[in-house]
Every structure is written in C-alpha cells, then in structure tokens.
Write a protein that holds these residues in place. Structure first.
Motif, PDB file in Angstrom:
ATOM      1  N   TYR A  17       0.810  -1.219   0.000  1.00 24.86           N
ATOM      2  CA  TYR A  17       0.000   0.000   0.000  1.00 24.86           C
ATOM      3  C   TYR A  17       0.846   1.273   0.000  1.00 24.86           C
ATOM      4  N   ASN A  18       2.164   1.125  -0.025  1.00 25.47           N
ATOM      5  CA  ASN A  18       3.090   2.266  -0.028  1.00 25.47           C
ATOM      6  C   ASN A  18       2.733   3.284   1.055  1.00 25.47           C
ATOM      7  N   PRO A  19       2.762   2.885   2.318  1.00 23.47           N
ATOM      8  CA  PRO A  19       2.332   3.805   3.378  1.00 23.47           C
ATOM      9  C   PRO A  19       3.260   5.000   3.531  1.00 23.47           C
ATOM     10  N   ASP A  20       2.663   6.111   3.946  1.00 24.54           N
ATOM     11  CA  ASP A  20       3.428   7.297   4.319  1.00 24.54           C
ATOM     12  C   ASP A  20       3.738   7.274   5.806  1.00 24.54           C
ATOM     13  N   ILE A  21       2.795   6.709   6.564  1.00 18.84           N
ATOM     14  CA  ILE A  21       2.909   6.631   8.023  1.00 18.84           C
ATOM     15  C   ILE A  21       2.455   5.237   8.449  1.00 18.84           C
ATOM     16  N   VAL A  22       3.192   4.641   9.346  1.00 16.01           N
ATOM     17  CA  VAL A  22       2.788   3.376   9.955  1.00 16.01           C
ATOM     18  C   VAL A  22       2.590   3.644  11.443  1.00 16.01           C
ATOM     19  N   VAL A  23       1.397   3.349  11.917  1.00 17.67           N
ATOM     20  CA  VAL A  23       1.062   3.549  13.323  1.00 17.67           C
ATOM     21  C   VAL A  23       0.964   2.182  13.978  1.00 17.67           C
ATOM     22  N   ILE A  24       1.749   1.989  15.018  1.00 17.47           N
ATOM     23  CA  ILE A  24       1.737   0.734  15.764  1.00 17.47           C
ATOM     24  C   ILE A  24       1.051   1.000  17.098  1.00 17.47           C
ATOM     25  N   ASN A  25       0.007   0.249  17.361  1.00 15.02           N
ATOM     26  CA  ASN A  25      -0.675   0.331  18.652  1.00 15.02           C
ATOM     27  C   ASN A  25      -0.004  -0.653  19.600  1.00 15.02           C
ATOM     28  N   TRP A  26       0.796  -0.137  20.508  1.00 14.68           N
ATOM     29  CA  TRP A  26       1.505  -0.969  21.473  1.00 14.68           C
ATOM     30  C   TRP A  26       0.515  -1.529  22.491  1.00 14.68           C
ATOM     31  N   CYS A  27       0.659  -2.787  22.778  1.00 20.88           N
ATOM     32  CA  CYS A  27      -0.181  -3.463  23.760  1.00 20.88           C
ATOM     33  C   CYS A  27       0.734  -4.151  24.773  1.00 20.88           C
ATOM     34  N   ARG A  28       0.303  -4.210  26.003  1.00 21.32           N
ATOM     35  CA  ARG A  28       1.165  -4.751  27.064  1.00 21.32           C
ATOM     36  C   ARG A  28       1.611  -6.189  26.820  1.00 21.32           C
ATOM     37  N   ASN A  29       0.885  -6.949  26.004  1.00 23.53           N
ATOM     38  CA  ASN A  29       1.303  -8.331  25.772  1.00 23.53           C
ATOM     39  C   ASN A  29       2.121  -8.489  24.485  1.00 23.53           C
ATOM     40  N   ASP A  30       2.499  -7.392  23.840  1.00 20.51           N
ATOM     41  CA  ASP A  30       3.254  -7.487  22.590  1.00 20.51           C
ATOM     42  C   ASP A  30       4.628  -8.150  22.713  1.00 20.51           C
ATOM     43  N   TYR A 136      -1.039   6.723  28.399  1.00 16.31           N
ATOM     44  CA  TYR A 136      -1.210   6.996  29.830  1.00 16.31           C
ATOM     45  C   TYR A 136      -1.317   8.497  30.097  1.00 16.31           C
ATOM     46  N   GLU A 137      -0.987   9.315  29.073  1.00 15.22           N
ATOM     47  CA  GLU A 137      -1.230  10.755  29.196  1.00 15.22           C
ATOM     48  C   GLU A 137      -2.724  11.050  29.263  1.00 15.22           C
ATOM     49  N   LEU A 138      -3.521  10.140  28.714  1.00 14.44           N
ATOM     50  CA  LEU A 138      -4.980  10.251  28.830  1.00 14.44           C
ATOM     51  C   LEU A 138      -5.376   9.671  30.187  1.00 14.44           C
ATOM     52  N   ARG A 139      -6.150  10.407  30.913  1.00 11.77           N
ATOM     53  CA  ARG A 139      -6.550   9.932  32.239  1.00 11.77           C
ATOM     54  C   ARG A 139      -7.827   9.106  32.135  1.00 11.77           C
ATOM     55  N   GLN A 140      -7.763   7.877  32.609  1.00 15.92           N
ATOM     56  CA  GLN A 140      -8.912   6.972  32.546  1.00 15.92           C
ATOM     57  C   GLN A 140     -10.147   7.606  33.191  1.00 15.92           C
ATOM     58  N   GLU A 141      -9.966   8.342  34.262  1.00 15.51           N
ATOM     59  CA  GLU A 141     -11.116   8.931  34.954  1.00 15.51           C
ATOM     60  C   GLU A 141     -11.853   9.961  34.089  1.00 15.51           C
ATOM     61  N   ASP A 142     -11.175  10.499  33.060  1.00 14.44           N
ATOM     62  CA  ASP A 142     -11.841  11.418  32.137  1.00 14.44           C
ATOM     63  C   ASP A 142     -12.727  10.676  31.133  1.00 14.44           C
ATOM     64  N   TYR A 143     -12.527   9.368  31.040  1.00 19.06           N
ATOM     65  CA  TYR A 143     -13.270   8.536  30.084  1.00 19.06           C
ATOM     66  C   TYR A 143     -13.756   7.273  30.802  1.00 19.06           C
ATOM     67  N   PRO A 144     -14.674   7.420  31.745  1.00 24.00           N
ATOM     68  CA  PRO A 144     -15.029   6.295  32.622  1.00 24.00           C
ATOM     69  C   PRO A 144     -15.615   5.075  31.913  1.00 24.00           C
ATOM     70  N   ASN A 145     -16.198   5.247  30.750  1.00 25.90           N
ATOM     71  CA  ASN A 145     -16.834   4.117  30.062  1.00 25.90           C
ATOM     72  C   ASN A 145     -16.033   3.611  28.870  1.00 25.90           C
ATOM     73  N   ALA A 146     -14.771   3.987  28.774  1.00 22.49           N
ATOM     74  CA  ALA A 146     -14.041   3.717  27.538  1.00 22.49           C
ATOM     75  C   ALA A 146     -12.957   2.658  27.638  1.00 22.49           C
ATOM     76  N   PRO A 153     -10.018  -2.317  23.958  1.00 23.07           N
ATOM     77  CA  PRO A 153     -10.798  -1.119  24.231  1.00 23.07           C
ATOM     78  C   PRO A 153     -12.211  -1.208  23.680  1.00 23.07           C
ATOM     79  N   ARG A 154     -13.101  -0.569  24.378  1.00 22.25           N
ATOM     80  CA  ARG A 154     -14.495  -0.491  23.924  1.00 22.25           C
ATOM     81  C   ARG A 154     -14.567   0.474  22.736  1.00 22.25           C
ATOM     82  N   PRO A 155     -15.663   0.440  21.989  1.00 22.99           N
ATOM     83  CA  PRO A 155     -15.771   1.337  20.818  1.00 22.99           C
ATOM     84  C   PRO A 155     -15.492   2.796  21.159  1.00 22.99           C
ATOM     85  N   GLU A 156     -15.948   3.247  22.290  1.00 28.01           N
ATOM     86  CA  GLU A 156     -15.693   4.635  22.683  1.00 28.01           C
ATOM     87  C   GLU A 156     -14.201   4.898  22.825  1.00 28.01           C
ATOM     88  N   ALA A 157     -13.473   3.932  23.364  1.00 22.92           N
ATOM     89  CA  ALA A 157     -12.019   4.088  23.505  1.00 22.92           C
ATOM     90  C   ALA A 157     -11.357   4.153  22.136  1.00 22.92           C
TER      91      ALA A 157
END
Length: 175
Positions: A17-30, A136-146, A153-157
């Motif tokens: 796909y000749n990407p310009d940007i590759v975004v890797i979502n790091w997960c704790r079990n990676d 972790y810069e995002l505070r979980q308490e600001d997004y209680p249902n996410a 992550p839930r759809p909201e997250a």
C-alpha cells in the motif's frame, strides 16, 4: 500478534500500500509469544467414528474436529514457530522494532508507536529513536466508560484513540 508478527504482516502485506505513516498500537502483551494458539488434534480415538459423525452428525463432527485453542498460560511453546519465539521478550521487541525502523528508512514511511507505554518499551523506543506517545497521558477517569488503557478497548475508547492519534500526527506536522 506480537511485535514481530506485526512487522512481518507489514513487510508481506502492508508495504504493497506504499504507506506514508505506519502507526503501531503498542499493547502490554506485545513482547509475548502468541497466547492464543491451536493445538493439533489427534484422530486416534477408538471411541469416536469420525466417518459416522461426518455422515450422520455434522454438528458433532465439527466440534470433534475443531482446533483446540490454548489460552494464556496453556500454550505449549512446542506449538509456536521458533522464529516467533526468538523474537519474543524485550530483546525480540527491540530487534523487531529495529527491523521496522529499517523498513521505514528503505520505503520512506514514518513510524509512530502509541499505547500504554511501560518503562521497558519507552526505553527501547528512545534507544531506537522511534517516534511515540503514551496513552497513559490520557486519564482513565476522564473517560469512565471507555477502557482506554485496556488491551480490548471499547468502541468509545477506539474513537478517543483515533482522535488522539489525529491530533498527535497533526501536532508533528505529518498530516
């Protein structure tokens, strides 16, 4: 997927796909070897007639022949490709991310790793000089249902993450 498998998927499918940007979502079990694996079935039981089940009870045949899925803690390393095992753990993560960086240089794409970053992965990313940001810069308490820091992550997250990624890419001048 672990980090090695992600890089291999990019190498064998994503580069087309000749990407310009590759975004890797790091997960704790990676860093781990895959923890959902199929264990081969044996068909040597004298108690089951697979031919009879195939002919007369297809639902039971499917149950008896379906792969046996091993979950976390059950996976026998003998069933995991040795190449994947050698790319597991923090040394494997570092090697895989170094390969990702090399691919980026060869194919001209930028790399952004994001997710709930621990000190181990943060040190590797800094050592390899790979762009990253920590959810972790995002505070979980600001997004209680996410469940924004969860592995599933839930759809909201996912919506929140997408907005955060967009802002981060824009902040970096990559968009």
């Amino acid at each position: 997927y672990n980090t090695f498998q992600e890089v291999e998927m990019l190498r064998h499918k994503g580069l087309a796909y000749n990407p310009d940007i590759v975004v890797i979502n790091w997960c704790r079990n990676d860093p781990d070897a895959p923890f959902f694996a199929s264990k081969p079935r044996t068909y040597d039981s004298k108690e089951i007639s697979y031919v009879w089940l195939l002919l007369f009870d297809r639902a039971q045949f499917k149950r008896e022949t379906a792969p046996i899925v091993m979950k976390a803690g059950e996976v026998d390393k003998a069933f995991v490709d040795p190449v994947i095992l050698e790319h597991s753990g923090w040394k494997g993560v570092k090697r895989s991310l170094a390969e990702l960086k090399q691919l980026g240089q060869e194919h001209g794409f930028r790399i952004l790793v994001y997710g709930p970053l621990t000190k181990e992965i943060s040190a590797i990313l800094a050592d390899l000089n790979l762009e990253h940001f920590d959810t972790y810069e995002l505070r979980q308490e600001d997004y209680p249902n996410a469940n924004i820091h969860g592995m599933h992550p839930r759809p909201e997250a996912n919506r929140i993450h997408a907005e955060f990624i967009e802002k981060e890419l824009d902040r970096r001048g990559w968009l």
